[in-house]
Design an enzyme around this catalytic site. Structure first.
Site, PDB file in Angstrom:
ATOM      1  N   ARG A  59      -6.532 -16.445  15.815  1.00 32.33           N
ATOM      2  CA  ARG A  59      -7.602 -15.935  16.688  1.00 32.33           C
ATOM      3  C   ARG A  59      -8.931 -16.650  16.382  1.00 32.33           C
ATOM      4  NH1 ARG A  59      -9.006  -9.876  17.649  1.00 32.33           N
ATOM      5  NH2 ARG A  59      -8.219  -9.601  15.559  1.00 32.33           N
TER       6      ARG A  59
ATOM      7  N   ARG B  80      20.350   7.835  13.027  1.00 33.63           N
ATOM      8  CA  ARG B  80      20.679   7.423  14.400  1.00 33.63           C
ATOM      9  C   ARG B  80      21.635   6.238  14.411  1.00 33.63           C
ATOM     10  NH1 ARG B  80      17.598   4.283  17.870  1.00 33.63           N
ATOM     11  NH2 ARG B  80      15.703   4.530  16.642  1.00 33.63           N
TER      12      ARG B  80
ATOM     13  N   GLU C  26       8.540  -6.926  12.576  1.00 32.64           N
ATOM     14  CA  GLU C  26       8.678  -6.986  14.037  1.00 32.64           C
ATOM     15  C   GLU C  26       7.299  -7.217  14.637  1.00 32.64           C
ATOM     16  OE1 GLU C  26      11.109  -4.383  17.027  1.00 32.64           O
ATOM     17  OE2 GLU C  26       9.062  -3.624  17.005  1.00 32.64           O
TER      18      GLU C  26
ATOM     19  N   GLU D 223       3.677   5.822  28.615  1.00 30.41           N
ATOM     20  CA  GLU D 223       5.108   6.161  28.671  1.00 30.41           C
ATOM     21  C   GLU D 223       5.550   6.832  27.370  1.00 30.41           C
ATOM     22  OE1 GLU D 223       9.490   5.430  28.359  1.00 30.41           O
ATOM     23  OE2 GLU D 223       7.883   4.837  27.008  1.00 30.41           O
TER      24      GLU D 223
HETATM   25  P1  0O2 Z   1       7.439   2.856  17.245  1.00 31.87           P
HETATM   26  O1  0O2 Z   1       6.772   4.165  17.080  1.00 31.87           O
HETATM   27  O2  0O2 Z   1       6.656   1.922  18.122  1.00 31.87           O
HETATM   28  O3  0O2 Z   1       7.852   2.229  15.966  1.00 31.87           O
HETATM   29  P2  0O2 Z   1      16.144  -0.527  17.515  1.00 31.87           P
HETATM   30  O4  0O2 Z   1      15.958   0.928  17.892  1.00 31.87           O
HETATM   31  O5  0O2 Z   1      14.857  -1.148  16.987  1.00 31.87           O
HETATM   32  O6  0O2 Z   1      17.294  -0.775  16.614  1.00 31.87           O
HETATM   33  P3  0O2 Z   1      15.820  -1.376  20.115  1.00 31.87           P
HETATM   34  O7  0O2 Z   1      15.411  -0.049  20.646  1.00 31.87           O
HETATM   35  O8  0O2 Z   1      16.695  -2.205  20.998  1.00 31.87           O
HETATM   36  O9  0O2 Z   1      16.565  -1.270  18.779  1.00 31.87           O
HETATM   37  O10 0O2 Z   1      14.541  -2.188  19.713  1.00 31.87           O
HETATM   38  P4  0O2 Z   1      13.491  -2.755  20.714  1.00 31.87           P
HETATM   39  O11 0O2 Z   1      13.974  -2.728  22.092  1.00 31.87           O
HETATM   40  O12 0O2 Z   1      13.082  -4.075  20.160  1.00 31.87           O
HETATM   41  O13 0O2 Z   1      12.318  -1.677  20.644  1.00 31.87           O
HETATM   42  C1  0O2 Z   1      11.689  -1.336  19.467  1.00 31.87           C
HETATM   43  C2  0O2 Z   1      10.237  -0.940  19.704  1.00 31.87           C
HETATM   44  O14 0O2 Z   1       9.753  -1.420  20.966  1.00 31.87           O
HETATM   45  C3  0O2 Z   1      10.000   0.557  19.768  1.00 31.87           C
HETATM   46  O15 0O2 Z   1       9.810   1.012  18.465  1.00 31.87           O
HETATM   47  C4  0O2 Z   1       8.743   0.649  20.607  1.00 31.87           C
HETATM   48  O16 0O2 Z   1       7.586   0.313  19.846  1.00 31.87           O
HETATM   49  C5  0O2 Z   1       8.944  -0.453  21.621  1.00 31.87           C
HETATM   50  N1  0O2 Z   1       9.690   0.000  22.805  1.00 31.87           N
HETATM   51  C6  0O2 Z   1      10.930  -0.376  23.171  1.00 31.87           C
HETATM   52  N2  0O2 Z   1      11.279   0.187  24.332  1.00 31.87           N
HETATM   53  C7  0O2 Z   1      10.237   0.955  24.721  1.00 31.87           C
HETATM   54  C8  0O2 Z   1      10.010   1.783  25.864  1.00 31.87           C
HETATM   55  O17 0O2 Z   1      10.833   1.942  26.753  1.00 31.87           O
HETATM   56  N3  0O2 Z   1       8.799   2.415  25.936  1.00 31.87           N
HETATM   57  C9  0O2 Z   1       7.837   2.256  24.967  1.00 31.87           C
HETATM   58  N4  0O2 Z   1       6.686   2.910  25.128  1.00 31.87           N
HETATM   59  N5  0O2 Z   1       8.043   1.485  23.869  1.00 31.87           N
HETATM   60  C10 0O2 Z   1       9.219   0.839  23.745  1.00 31.87           C
HETATM   61  P5  0O2 Z   1      10.131   2.502  18.069  1.00 31.87           P
HETATM   62  O18 0O2 Z   1      10.710   2.466  16.702  1.00 31.87           O
HETATM   63  O19 0O2 Z   1      10.936   3.178  19.125  1.00 31.87           O
HETATM   64  O20 0O2 Z   1       8.748   3.207  18.056  1.00 31.87           O
END
Ligand code: 0O2
Length: 222
Positions: A43, A74, A157, A172
């Site tokens: 940045r 899970r 990540e 969302e």
């Molecule tokens: P937080 O509170 O942000 O940490 P995984 O569950 O990681 O094994 P997944 O779900 O395929 O596999 O991972 P993905 O798709 O890379 O998504 C991981 C993170 O992306 C989520 O972390 C969210 O931060 C974001 N994310 C993914 N899908 C959505 C969605 O539909 N809506 C929103 N708002 N965020 C999303 P966490 O751990 O769920 O939550």
């Protein structure tokens, strides 16, 4: 009143587990800090050399112990450190919010091509949004952290997205939480429509930005 006697060995074992867990989480915190530094250098360098800052804001978080336990359950994986280290790759997370989609990809390229960064997985939800409309560019990287005992590769990540994508994801997430995952169908549909509108807004803003830049260049060259 009854008194419960807990033997010393059990207390010592619990303390050892607590210390091990704290050490385990600390590695992720260090990995997260390495990534934050890399993003902040990009940045600053960009701002000085190109008179342009492609990053709106950066947010980092470590998954809470409860969040880790919930994910272990899970995924149905063994609750030991080695398995968690291998299977759960989002314990450390950094979210980079950019102004435009082109900045998202530019930042992603500049970050992932650095020599000490190993890309483990890329999920491009901008090229292919989730069915609910979620858009973002995710990458799991391994960054080396140099401890007194030697280097440790730490997975982090990193999510790159635009302001519009971030605004949508944040709402969302709140709605999902409010309805404990059982969101009424009409709201789900409205959210998907809003995600499409946010995608269109991103395209319009990008066009405007490019046009303004071209006009400015012509004025400078004239
Ligand atoms: P937080 O509170 O942000 O940490 P995984 O569950 O990681 O094994 P997944 O779900 O395929 O596999 O991972 P993905 O798709 O890379 O998504 C991981 C993170 O992306 C989520 O972390 C969210 O931060 C974001 N994310 C993914 N899908 C959505 C969605 O539909 N809506 C929103 N708002 N965020 C999303 P966490 O751990 O769920 O939550």
């Amino acid at each position: 009143m009854t008194t419960v006697s807990v033997d010393d060995a059990a207390i010592a074992e619990a303390k050892q587990l607590r210390d091990e867990f704290q050490r385990f989480l600390r590695e992720y915190e260090f990995g997260m800090r390495e990534v934050e530094t890399k993003i902040s250098i990009l940045r600053d360098e960009f701002t000085h050399n190109h008179a342009y800052n492609p990053i709106e804001h950066v947010k980092s978080r470590l998954k809470s112990p409860d969040g880790i336990v919930e994910k272990v359950a899970r995924k149905g994986i063994e609750p030991d450190f080695d398995t968690i280290r291998r299977e759960i790759t989002d314990i450390a997370g950094v979210r980079v919010t950019c102004s435009f989609v082109s900045d998202v990809y530019r930042l992603f390229e500049l970050f992932t091509k650095q020599d000490d960064i190993t890309v483990r997985l890329v999920k491009d939800y901008i090229a292919e949004p989730k069915p609910n409309g979620y858009r973002s560019l995710h990458v799991i990287v391994e960054v080396p952290v140099f401890l007194s005992t030697g280097p440790v590769p730490v997975p982090v990540e990193v999510q790159f997205r635009t302001i519009a994508m971030d605004f949508w994801a944040s709402l969302e997430h709140k709605i999902h939480y409010k309805f404990a995952g059982r969101v009424p169908v009409h709201l789900v549909q409205s959210l998907t429509d809003a995600a499409d509108a946010a995608g269109e807004l991103d395209q319009r803003m990008e066009r405007l930005h490019r046009e303004a830049h071209e006009i400015n260049q012509r004025v400078i060259e004239a």
